[in-house]
Scaffold this active site. Structure first.
Site, PDB file in Angstrom:
ATOM      1  N   HIS A  37      42.592  -3.028   2.592  1.00 24.46           N
ATOM      2  CA  HIS A  37      42.939  -1.871   3.421  1.00 24.46           C
ATOM      3  C   HIS A  37      43.880  -2.268   4.563  1.00 24.46           C
ATOM      4  CE1 HIS A  37      41.443   1.494   6.272  1.00 24.46           C
ATOM      5  NE2 HIS A  37      42.343   1.984   5.445  1.00 24.46           N
ATOM      6  N   HIS A  79      50.197   2.289  10.661  1.00 25.04           N
ATOM      7  CA  HIS A  79      49.168   3.317  10.478  1.00 25.04           C
ATOM      8  C   HIS A  79      49.284   4.477  11.458  1.00 25.04           C
ATOM      9  CE1 HIS A  79      45.244   5.269  11.067  1.00 25.04           C
ATOM     10  NE2 HIS A  79      45.183   5.181   9.749  1.00 25.04           N
TER      11      HIS A  79
END
Ligand code: G3P
Ligand code: CA
Length: 275
Positions: A37, A79
Protein backbone atom coordinates in the site's frame (compact mmCIF):
# COMPACT_ATOMS: atom_id res chain seq x y z
CA UNK A 1 19.39 2.54 -8.51
CA UNK A 2 19.24 -0.20 -5.92
CA UNK A 3 20.80 -3.60 -6.49
CA UNK A 4 18.51 -6.52 -7.21
CA UNK A 5 17.65 -8.62 -4.21
CA UNK A 6 16.52 -11.79 -5.88
CA UNK A 7 15.13 -14.46 -3.65
CA UNK A 8 14.32 -12.15 -0.76
CA UNK A 9 10.75 -13.04 0.03
CA UNK A 10 9.39 -13.23 3.49
CA UNK A 11 5.74 -12.46 2.93
CA UNK A 12 3.05 -14.42 1.21
CA UNK A 13 4.57 -13.95 -2.22
CA UNK A 14 6.63 -17.09 -1.87
CA UNK A 15 3.44 -19.12 -1.94
CA UNK A 16 1.35 -16.87 -4.13
CA UNK A 17 1.57 -17.44 -7.85
CA UNK A 18 2.33 -14.32 -9.84
CA UNK A 19 -0.27 -13.34 -12.36
CA UNK A 20 -0.69 -15.80 -15.14
CA UNK A 21 -1.41 -14.51 -18.62
CA UNK A 22 -4.93 -13.26 -18.89
CA UNK A 23 -5.59 -13.10 -15.18
CA UNK A 24 -5.66 -10.42 -12.56
CA UNK A 25 -3.26 -9.93 -9.72
CA UNK A 26 -4.05 -13.28 -8.23
CA UNK A 27 -4.01 -16.36 -10.38
CA UNK A 28 -5.74 -19.43 -9.07
CA UNK A 29 -6.03 -20.65 -5.50
CA UNK A 30 -3.48 -20.09 -2.78
CA UNK A 31 -2.64 -17.59 -0.10
CA UNK A 32 -4.13 -14.12 -0.46
CA UNK A 33 -2.01 -11.74 -2.48
CA UNK A 34 -0.32 -8.95 -0.51
CA UNK A 35 -0.17 -5.62 -2.37
CA UNK A 36 2.18 -2.99 -0.92
CA UNK A 37 0.00 0.00 0.00
CA UNK A 38 1.61 3.24 -1.27
CA UNK A 39 4.70 1.02 -1.67
CA UNK A 40 6.03 -0.61 1.48
CA UNK A 41 4.93 2.49 3.36
CA UNK A 42 5.74 1.13 6.78
CA UNK A 43 9.42 0.92 5.88
CA UNK A 44 9.94 3.93 3.61
CA UNK A 45 8.12 7.19 2.85
CA UNK A 46 4.85 6.39 1.09
CA UNK A 47 4.57 6.75 -2.66
CA UNK A 48 8.30 7.30 -3.20
CA UNK A 49 10.76 5.23 -5.21
CA UNK A 50 12.28 4.16 -1.87
CA UNK A 51 8.89 2.65 -0.96
CA UNK A 52 8.83 0.77 -4.27
CA UNK A 53 12.29 -0.62 -3.52
CA UNK A 54 11.30 -1.46 0.06
CA UNK A 55 8.41 -3.51 -1.32
CA UNK A 56 10.77 -5.24 -3.71
CA UNK A 57 13.21 -6.04 -0.90
CA UNK A 58 10.35 -7.73 0.95
CA UNK A 59 9.37 -9.89 -2.00
CA UNK A 60 6.27 -7.86 -2.83
CA UNK A 61 5.65 -7.82 -6.55
CA UNK A 62 2.48 -5.73 -6.54
CA UNK A 63 2.60 -2.10 -5.43
CA UNK A 64 -0.29 0.34 -4.99
CA UNK A 65 0.15 4.08 -5.56
CA UNK A 66 -1.83 7.31 -5.92
CA UNK A 67 -1.62 9.50 -9.00
CA UNK A 68 -2.48 13.23 -9.28
CA UNK A 69 -1.76 16.08 -11.72
CA UNK A 70 0.35 19.21 -11.35
CA UNK A 71 -0.53 22.74 -12.46
CA UNK A 72 1.35 22.17 -15.72
CA UNK A 73 -0.26 18.83 -16.45
CA UNK A 74 2.42 16.40 -15.24
CA UNK A 75 1.38 13.25 -13.40
CA UNK A 76 2.94 12.75 -9.96
CA UNK A 77 2.64 10.06 -7.31
CA UNK A 78 1.28 11.37 -4.02
CA UNK A 79 -1.61 10.48 -1.73
CA UNK A 80 -2.87 13.76 -0.24
CA UNK A 81 -4.23 16.48 -2.48
CA UNK A 82 -2.00 18.89 -0.55
CA UNK A 83 1.75 18.67 -0.12
CA UNK A 84 2.41 19.59 3.50
CA UNK A 85 2.07 16.24 5.27
CA UNK A 86 4.65 14.35 3.24
CA UNK A 87 7.02 17.07 1.99
CA UNK A 88 8.83 20.19 3.23
CA UNK A 89 6.64 22.45 1.07
CA UNK A 90 5.85 24.80 3.97
CA UNK A 91 9.55 25.58 4.30
CA UNK A 92 10.32 25.88 0.58
CA UNK A 93 7.15 27.73 -0.46
CA UNK A 94 5.92 29.41 2.77
CA UNK A 95 3.48 31.75 1.08
CA UNK A 96 1.64 29.16 -0.97
CA UNK A 97 -0.90 27.67 1.50
CA UNK A 98 -2.95 25.49 1.21
CA UNK A 99 -0.20 23.83 -0.88
CA UNK A 100 -2.48 21.96 -3.25
CA UNK A 101 -0.76 19.64 -5.71
CA UNK A 102 -2.73 21.19 -8.54
CA UNK A 103 -1.36 24.67 -7.74
CA UNK A 104 2.30 23.67 -8.16
CA UNK A 105 4.27 22.93 -11.30
CA UNK A 106 6.19 19.70 -11.67
CA UNK A 107 9.46 21.67 -11.47
CA UNK A 108 8.39 23.17 -8.15
CA UNK A 109 7.33 19.82 -6.75
CA UNK A 110 10.63 18.29 -7.85
CA UNK A 111 12.41 20.63 -5.41
CA UNK A 112 10.59 19.19 -2.39
CA UNK A 113 12.00 16.71 0.09
CA UNK A 114 9.48 13.88 0.38
CA UNK A 115 11.57 11.70 2.67
CA UNK A 116 12.73 13.61 5.76
CA UNK A 117 9.30 13.60 7.41
CA UNK A 118 9.60 9.81 7.55
CA UNK A 119 13.18 9.61 8.75
CA UNK A 120 16.58 11.26 8.23
CA UNK A 121 17.85 8.35 6.19
CA UNK A 122 15.30 9.22 3.50
CA UNK A 123 16.24 12.90 3.26
CA UNK A 124 16.25 14.06 -0.35
CA UNK A 125 13.73 11.50 -1.56
CA UNK A 126 11.51 13.17 -4.17
CA UNK A 127 7.85 13.08 -5.14
CA UNK A 128 8.14 10.82 -8.18
CA UNK A 129 6.55 11.56 -11.49
CA UNK A 130 4.43 8.70 -12.78
CA UNK A 131 7.06 8.21 -15.49
CA UNK A 132 9.84 7.77 -12.88
CA UNK A 133 7.64 5.44 -10.92
CA UNK A 134 6.83 3.21 -13.90
CA UNK A 135 10.50 3.08 -14.84
CA UNK A 136 11.45 1.87 -11.36
CA UNK A 137 8.71 -0.78 -11.35
CA UNK A 138 9.95 -2.04 -14.71
CA UNK A 139 13.50 -2.10 -13.42
CA UNK A 140 12.42 -4.15 -10.39
CA UNK A 141 10.04 -6.29 -12.45
CA UNK A 142 7.15 -5.21 -10.24
CA UNK A 143 3.47 -4.65 -10.97
CA UNK A 144 1.17 -1.73 -10.35
CA UNK A 145 -2.21 -1.14 -8.80
CA UNK A 146 -2.55 2.49 -9.89
CA UNK A 147 -5.10 4.62 -8.05
CA UNK A 148 -6.34 7.78 -9.74
CA UNK A 149 -6.74 9.99 -6.68
CA UNK A 150 -9.44 12.69 -6.45
CA UNK A 151 -10.17 12.74 -10.19
CA UNK A 152 -12.78 15.46 -9.70
CA UNK A 153 -9.91 17.85 -8.96
CA UNK A 154 -8.27 16.93 -12.27
CA UNK A 155 -10.78 16.90 -15.14
CA UNK A 156 -9.60 14.61 -17.92
CA UNK A 157 -6.90 12.94 -15.82
CA UNK A 158 -8.02 9.52 -17.06
CA UNK A 159 -6.86 10.31 -20.60
CA UNK A 160 -3.60 11.72 -19.23
CA UNK A 161 -2.92 8.57 -17.25
CA UNK A 162 -3.66 6.40 -20.27
CA UNK A 163 -1.38 8.55 -22.43
CA UNK A 164 1.47 8.23 -19.95
CA UNK A 165 0.99 4.48 -19.58
CA UNK A 166 1.11 4.14 -23.36
CA UNK A 167 4.16 6.38 -23.70
CA UNK A 168 6.04 4.33 -21.09
CA UNK A 169 5.19 0.98 -22.65
CA UNK A 170 2.66 -0.03 -20.01
CA UNK A 171 -0.12 -0.76 -22.48
CA UNK A 172 1.77 -3.45 -24.31
CA UNK A 173 0.51 -6.98 -24.16
CA UNK A 174 2.72 -8.12 -21.29
CA UNK A 175 1.84 -5.24 -19.00
CA UNK A 176 -1.87 -5.37 -19.76
CA UNK A 177 -2.09 -9.10 -19.25
CA UNK A 178 -0.53 -9.32 -15.84
CA UNK A 179 1.18 -6.19 -14.58
CA UNK A 180 -1.38 -3.41 -14.33
CA UNK A 181 -4.70 -2.59 -12.68
CA UNK A 182 -6.18 0.94 -12.55
CA UNK A 183 -8.53 1.75 -9.67
CA UNK A 184 -10.38 4.72 -8.17
CA UNK A 185 -13.01 5.60 -5.59
CA UNK A 186 -14.72 7.44 -8.42
CA UNK A 187 -16.96 5.10 -10.42
CA UNK A 188 -17.20 7.54 -13.33
CA UNK A 189 -13.43 7.65 -13.52
CA UNK A 190 -13.14 3.85 -13.61
CA UNK A 191 -15.78 3.71 -16.31
CA UNK A 192 -13.88 6.33 -18.30
CA UNK A 193 -10.62 4.36 -18.05
CA UNK A 194 -12.42 1.23 -19.22
CA UNK A 195 -13.87 3.20 -22.14
CA UNK A 196 -10.43 4.41 -23.18
CA UNK A 197 -8.56 1.13 -22.73
CA UNK A 198 -11.05 -1.72 -22.34
CA UNK A 199 -8.22 -4.24 -22.29
CA UNK A 200 -6.87 -2.89 -18.98
CA UNK A 201 -8.13 -4.36 -15.71
CA UNK A 202 -9.87 -1.89 -13.44
CA UNK A 203 -11.08 -1.73 -9.85
CA UNK A 204 -13.64 0.29 -7.94
CA UNK A 205 -12.62 1.29 -4.43
CA UNK A 206 -15.22 1.18 -1.69
CA UNK A 207 -18.13 -1.13 -0.97
CA UNK A 208 -20.96 -0.40 -3.38
CA UNK A 209 -24.47 -1.54 -2.57
CA UNK A 210 -25.47 -4.97 -3.87
CA UNK A 211 -27.96 -3.38 -6.27
CA UNK A 212 -25.15 -1.47 -7.99
CA UNK A 213 -22.75 -4.37 -8.49
CA UNK A 214 -24.14 -5.80 -11.73
CA UNK A 215 -23.82 -2.41 -13.45
CA UNK A 216 -20.27 -1.94 -12.18
CA UNK A 217 -19.29 -5.40 -13.43
CA UNK A 218 -19.60 -4.06 -16.98
CA UNK A 219 -16.45 -2.01 -16.55
CA UNK A 220 -14.68 -3.15 -13.36
CA UNK A 221 -12.82 -6.39 -12.69
CA UNK A 222 -12.30 -5.78 -8.97
CA UNK A 223 -14.23 -4.23 -6.12
CA UNK A 224 -11.81 -3.15 -3.39
CA UNK A 225 -13.42 -2.23 -0.06
CA UNK A 226 -12.19 -1.40 3.40
CA UNK A 227 -11.76 -4.71 5.25
CA UNK A 228 -14.14 -3.64 8.02
CA UNK A 229 -16.93 -3.14 5.47
CA UNK A 230 -16.89 -6.74 4.25
CA UNK A 231 -19.72 -9.17 4.85
CA UNK A 232 -20.05 -12.75 3.59
CA UNK A 233 -23.20 -11.88 1.67
CA UNK A 234 -21.49 -8.98 -0.10
CA UNK A 235 -18.39 -11.03 -0.99
CA UNK A 236 -20.53 -13.83 -2.41
CA UNK A 237 -22.51 -11.34 -4.48
CA UNK A 238 -19.30 -9.85 -5.90
CA UNK A 239 -17.76 -13.23 -6.68
CA UNK A 240 -20.92 -14.38 -8.47
CA UNK A 241 -20.56 -11.62 -11.07
CA UNK A 242 -18.31 -11.71 -14.11
CA UNK A 243 -16.35 -8.63 -15.07
CA UNK A 244 -15.70 -7.13 -18.50
CA UNK A 245 -13.03 -9.73 -19.23
CA UNK A 246 -15.34 -12.65 -18.53
CA UNK A 247 -13.90 -13.71 -15.19
CA UNK A 248 -15.44 -13.51 -11.71
CA UNK A 249 -14.96 -10.19 -10.00
CA UNK A 250 -12.16 -10.15 -7.42
CA UNK A 251 -11.90 -8.45 -4.05
CA UNK A 252 -8.79 -6.83 -2.55
CA UNK A 253 -9.41 -5.28 0.86
CA UNK A 254 -7.49 -2.51 2.62
CA UNK A 255 -7.46 -0.71 5.96
CA UNK A 256 -5.87 -3.44 8.05
CA UNK A 257 -2.36 -4.54 9.05
CA UNK A 258 -0.50 -7.18 7.07
CA UNK A 259 -0.76 -10.18 9.37
CA UNK A 260 -4.37 -9.57 10.37
CA UNK A 261 -5.16 -8.69 6.77
CA UNK A 262 -3.77 -11.91 5.35
CA UNK A 263 -5.56 -13.94 8.03
CA UNK A 264 -8.87 -12.17 7.42
CA UNK A 265 -8.53 -12.32 3.65
CA UNK A 266 -7.95 -16.06 3.83
CA UNK A 267 -10.84 -16.59 6.24
CA UNK A 268 -13.18 -14.54 4.08
CA UNK A 269 -12.08 -16.11 0.81
CA UNK A 270 -11.11 -12.87 -0.91
CA UNK A 271 -8.24 -12.57 -3.36
CA UNK A 272 -5.92 -10.29 -1.45
CA UNK A 273 -5.10 -7.41 0.79
CA UNK A 274 -3.67 -3.96 0.11
CA UNK A 275 -1.55 -3.29 3.18
O1 G3P B 1 -5.92 0.84 -2.44
C1 G3P B 1 -6.68 1.11 -1.31
C2 G3P B 1 -6.36 2.39 -0.63
O2 G3P B 1 -5.25 2.99 -1.21
C3 G3P B 1 -7.44 3.36 -0.58
O3 G3P B 1 -7.24 4.35 0.38
O4 G3P B 1 -6.70 6.60 1.14
O5 G3P B 1 -4.94 4.87 1.06
O6 G3P B 1 -5.78 5.85 -1.03
P1 G3P B 1 -6.11 5.46 0.37
CA1 CA C 1 -4.48 4.66 -2.60
Amino acid sequence: MKPAAAGVAFIAMATVPLSAPGTGPRAGAGAPLVIAHRGASRYAPENTLAAVDAAYDRGLTWVENDVQRTKDGQLVVLHDTTLERTTDVEKIFPGRAPWRVRDFTAAEISRLDAGSWFGPRFAGERVPTLADYLRRLDHNDQRLLLEIKSPKSYPGIEAGVVRELRRRGWLDRAHVRSRLVVQSFCVKCVKAVHGLVPQVRTGILGSPRLAELARYARFADEINPRMSALSSRWIKAVHRLRGPHGRPLEVYAWGVGKNTGVREARARGIEGVIT
